[in-house]
Design a protein around this motif. Structure first.
Motif, PDB file in Angstrom:
ATOM      1  N   SER A  62       0.841  -1.181   0.000  1.00 46.09           N
ATOM      2  CA  SER A  62       0.000   0.000   0.000  1.00 46.09           C
ATOM      3  C   SER A  62       0.879   1.235   0.000  1.00 46.09           C
ATOM      4  CB  SER A  62      -0.884   0.018   1.242  1.00 46.09           C
ATOM      5  OG  SER A  62      -1.556   1.249   1.318  1.00 46.09           O
ATOM      6  N   THR A  63       0.544   2.190  -0.826  1.00 49.79           N
ATOM      7  CA  THR A  63       1.334   3.405  -0.900  1.00 49.79           C
ATOM      8  C   THR A  63       0.616   4.584  -0.254  1.00 49.79           C
ATOM      9  OG1 THR A  63       0.399   3.975  -3.021  1.00 49.79           O
ATOM     10  CG2 THR A  63       2.393   2.639  -3.018  1.00 49.79           C
ATOM     11  N   ALA A  64      -0.485   4.324   0.396  1.00 49.25           N
ATOM     12  CA  ALA A  64      -1.231   5.426   1.001  1.00 49.25           C
ATOM     13  C   ALA A  64      -1.334   5.207   2.500  1.00 49.25           C
ATOM     14  CB  ALA A  64      -2.629   5.516   0.378  1.00 49.25           C
ATOM     15  N   GLU A  65      -1.896   6.216   3.166  1.00 54.35           N
ATOM     16  CA  GLU A  65      -2.076   6.123   4.601  1.00 54.35           C
ATOM     17  C   GLU A  65      -3.102   5.046   4.928  1.00 54.35           C
ATOM     18  OE1 GLU A  65      -0.437   7.832   6.900  1.00 54.35           O
ATOM     19  OE2 GLU A  65       0.778   8.611   5.268  1.00 54.35           O
ATOM     20  N   PRO A  66      -2.954   4.388   6.074  1.00 54.41           N
ATOM     21  CA  PRO A  66      -3.954   3.388   6.433  1.00 54.41           C
ATOM     22  C   PRO A  66      -5.300   4.050   6.701  1.00 54.41           C
ATOM     23  CG  PRO A  66      -2.344   3.706   8.183  1.00 54.41           C
ATOM     24  CD  PRO A  66      -1.848   4.463   7.015  1.00 54.41           C
ATOM     25  N   GLU A  67      -6.324   3.251   6.496  1.00 53.47           N
ATOM     26  CA  GLU A  67      -7.678   3.785   6.664  1.00 53.47           C
ATOM     27  C   GLU A  67      -7.949   4.152   8.101  1.00 53.47           C
ATOM     28  OE1 GLU A  67     -10.899   1.422   5.254  1.00 53.47           O
ATOM     29  OE2 GLU A  67      -9.802   0.921   3.445  1.00 53.47           O
ATOM     30  N   ALA A  68      -8.787   5.154   8.267  1.00 54.28           N
ATOM     31  CA  ALA A  68      -9.222   5.513   9.610  1.00 54.28           C
ATOM     32  C   ALA A  68     -10.154   4.431  10.137  1.00 54.28           C
ATOM     33  CB  ALA A  68      -9.933   6.856   9.579  1.00 54.28           C
ATOM     34  N   ALA A  69     -10.146   4.274  11.449  1.00 56.10           N
ATOM     35  CA  ALA A  69     -10.979   3.234  12.041  1.00 56.10           C
ATOM     36  C   ALA A  69     -12.447   3.520  11.762  1.00 56.10           C
ATOM     37  CB  ALA A  69     -10.735   3.175  13.540  1.00 56.10           C
ATOM     38  N   GLY A  70     -13.154   2.500  11.363  1.00 57.68           N
ATOM     39  CA  GLY A  70     -14.580   2.649  11.115  1.00 57.68           C
ATOM     40  C   GLY A  70     -14.904   3.180   9.744  1.00 57.68           C
ATOM     41  N   LYS A 126      -6.264   6.279  -1.532  1.00 62.91           N
ATOM     42  CA  LYS A 126      -5.586   5.018  -1.273  1.00 62.91           C
ATOM     43  C   LYS A 126      -5.276   4.307  -2.575  1.00 62.91           C
ATOM     44  CE  LYS A 126      -5.868   1.182   1.972  1.00 62.91           C
ATOM     45  NZ  LYS A 126      -6.658   0.593   3.050  1.00 62.91           N
ATOM     46  N   LEU A 127      -4.124   3.691  -2.602  1.00 60.29           N
ATOM     47  CA  LEU A 127      -3.688   2.954  -3.784  1.00 60.29           C
ATOM     48  C   LEU A 127      -3.036   1.665  -3.332  1.00 60.29           C
ATOM     49  CD1 LEU A 127      -2.738   2.579  -6.773  1.00 60.29           C
ATOM     50  CD2 LEU A 127      -0.727   3.915  -6.136  1.00 60.29           C
ATOM     51  N   ARG A 128      -3.438   0.592  -3.965  1.00 59.05           N
ATOM     52  CA  ARG A 128      -2.772  -0.690  -3.708  1.00 59.05           C
ATOM     53  C   ARG A 128      -2.182  -1.172  -5.009  1.00 59.05           C
ATOM     54  NH1 ARG A 128      -3.909  -3.220   1.216  1.00 59.05           N
ATOM     55  NH2 ARG A 128      -5.647  -2.306   2.358  1.00 59.05           N
ATOM     56  N   LEU A 129      -0.896  -1.413  -4.972  1.00 54.52           N
ATOM     57  CA  LEU A 129      -0.181  -1.892  -6.145  1.00 54.52           C
ATOM     58  C   LEU A 129       0.014  -3.388  -5.983  1.00 54.52           C
ATOM     59  CD1 LEU A 129       1.238  -1.037  -8.744  1.00 54.52           C
ATOM     60  CD2 LEU A 129       3.292  -0.606  -7.392  1.00 54.52           C
ATOM     61  N   ILE A 130      -0.549  -4.133  -6.911  1.00 54.41           N
ATOM     62  CA  ILE A 130      -0.573  -5.586  -6.763  1.00 54.41           C
ATOM     63  C   ILE A 130       0.092  -6.223  -7.974  1.00 54.41           C
ATOM     64  CG2 ILE A 130      -2.067  -7.602  -6.452  1.00 54.41           C
ATOM     65  CD1 ILE A 130      -4.172  -5.625  -5.334  1.00 54.41           C
ATOM     66  N   GLY A 131       1.045  -7.078  -7.690  1.00 50.97           N
ATOM     67  CA  GLY A 131       1.740  -7.755  -8.769  1.00 50.97           C
ATOM     68  C   GLY A 131       1.234  -9.161  -8.962  1.00 50.97           C
ATOM     69  N   LYS A 132       1.845  -9.829  -9.913  1.00 44.62           N
ATOM     70  CA  LYS A 132       1.452 -11.200 -10.200  1.00 44.62           C
ATOM     71  C   LYS A 132       1.839 -12.086  -9.018  1.00 44.62           C
ATOM     72  CE  LYS A 132       3.857 -13.307 -13.229  1.00 44.62           C
ATOM     73  NZ  LYS A 132       4.504 -13.605 -14.517  1.00 44.62           N
ATOM     74  N   PRO A 133       0.981 -12.974  -8.561  1.00 47.90           N
ATOM     75  CA  PRO A 133       1.341 -13.843  -7.436  1.00 47.90           C
ATOM     76  C   PRO A 133       2.544 -14.717  -7.775  1.00 47.90           C
ATOM     77  CG  PRO A 133      -1.019 -13.955  -7.900  1.00 47.90           C
ATOM     78  CD  PRO A 133      -0.392 -13.186  -9.023  1.00 47.90           C
ATOM     79  N   GLY A 134       3.353 -14.934  -6.771  1.00 51.61           N
ATOM     80  CA  GLY A 134       4.502 -15.799  -6.940  1.00 51.61           C
ATOM     81  C   GLY A 134       5.663 -15.162  -7.659  1.00 51.61           C
ATOM     82  N   LEU A 135       5.757 -13.828  -7.594  1.00 50.99           N
ATOM     83  CA  LEU A 135       6.871 -13.142  -8.242  1.00 50.99           C
ATOM     84  C   LEU A 135       8.188 -13.504  -7.600  1.00 50.99           C
ATOM     85  CD1 LEU A 135       5.443  -9.555  -8.738  1.00 50.99           C
ATOM     86  CD2 LEU A 135       6.022 -11.173 -10.513  1.00 50.99           C
TER      87      LEU A 135
END
Lengths: 180, 138
Positions: free
Chosen positions: A93-101, A171-180
């Motif tokens: 994750s390249t962004a701040e974590p979500e606020a609770a709730g 928020k941004l999640r950068l996801i690669g190919k599994p098993g890299l």
């Protein structure tokens, strides 16, 4: 004898000038040593100045420093893109974590290809992102899941993340190919 | 005659440009110190990704260079991946951000970039990608 002008030669008839014992002195006190009978001392018209500070060695050193820094530094303009922080659970994750709730209200899933972006069945050129992201934000976009495809390059990832940063998506999640 | 010589000496002082010269060079030195970043030539060997709208940054350390063949070099020293991670586990010096900066070719597959992230993040540092700011619209 610094600061005094010495004129050699006897002046036996120095009328109007002070002196004695064969010396003729004009103006200032006569030095006590290194004199000869008959020397005439004139005050330096520039006054009792010390030797001037030599600036040439200083300029030389400065030029050498300048040449060193000119040759050893790079003026290339760099920017930085944060790819991941160690606090993220998955490390992607390249962004701040979500606020609770506060859950994500609107998520889009994009796949980065070579110079283009696939969102569902739609294919967008990466150049269109600066216009697309504000429109999505108006519709409540809060999070982007970004998948990479095998044809995507580092430049493509940088372009997309830059557009997301400029668009201030939360928020941004950068996801690669599994098993890299 | 003597008086005329003394008067001539009084007006013979020429302007000294040395101090102004030193001042200008000092300003140039300060300029290069502020805006420049000392880099090794090898670190500029890769064609970095380009961005246009991100703010300018100085090129910080540690720099992880990934060349076209996928070899890693940390601050100019070629290392294996495990050695890089081990070196990055050492806390950064006081005042420096706890991050590692990646110099990667722009045509490197994105999957390799993400794999690099996966390898580096266990070292406990923020991973940042260095890009070149290309000429924007301004």
């Amino acid at each position: 004898m610094s600061g005094k002008t010495v004129i050699g030669g006897q002046m036996p008839h120095a009328t109007g000038l002070s002196g004695g014992a064969g010396h003729t002195v004009i103006g200032a006190a006569m030095p006590t040593s290194g004199t000869r009978p008959g020397d005439v001392y004139l005050p330096d018209p520039r006054g009792d100045r010390k030797a001037p500070f030599a600036l040439t060695p200083l300029a030389d050193v400065m030029f050498q420093l300048l040449i060193f820094f000119m040759l050893s530094t790079s003026l290339a303009p760099y920017s930085l893109i944060t790819l991941g922080t160690p606090v993220a659970p998955t490390g992607q994750s390249t962004a701040e974590p979500e606020a609770a709730g506060g859950g994500a209200q609107s998520i889009v899933i994009w796949h980065i290809g070579r110079g283009e972006l696939r969102a569902g069945s739609a294919v967008l050129p990466l150049d269109a992102l600066p216009q697309v992201i504000p429109a999505l934000k108006e519709k409540g976009l809060e999070e982007i899941l970004l998948f990479t495809t095998p044809v995507a390059t580092t430049q493509d990832v940088a372009t997309v993340i830059e557009a997301i940063r400029v668009g201030e998506v939360a928020k941004l999640r950068l996801i690669g190919k599994p098993g890299l | 005659m003597l008086a005329s010589k003394l008067a001539a000496q009084r007006h013979r002082r020429r302007p000294d440009f040395g101090l102004a010269q030193v001042n200008i060079v000092l300003l140039l030195v300060l300029f290069f110190l502020v805006v420049g970043t000392i880099v090794e030539t090898d670190e500029l060997a890769v064609d970095l990704s380009e961005t246009t709208d991100l703010p300018l940054e100085r090129l910080p350390r540690p720099l992880l260079l990934i060349d076209g063949e996928g070899n890693w070099a940390l601050d100019g020293a070629a290392m294996a991946e495990a050695d890089v991670v081990e070196a990055l586990r050492t806390p950064p010096p006081e005042g420096q951000p706890n991050a590692v900066y990646i110099l990667a070719p722009r045509d490197m597959p994105a999957d390799r970039l993400l794999r690099t992230m996966q390898v580096l993040l266990p070292a406990g540092r923020t991973v940042k990608l260095v890009t070149l700011k290309a000429g924007g619209d301004e």
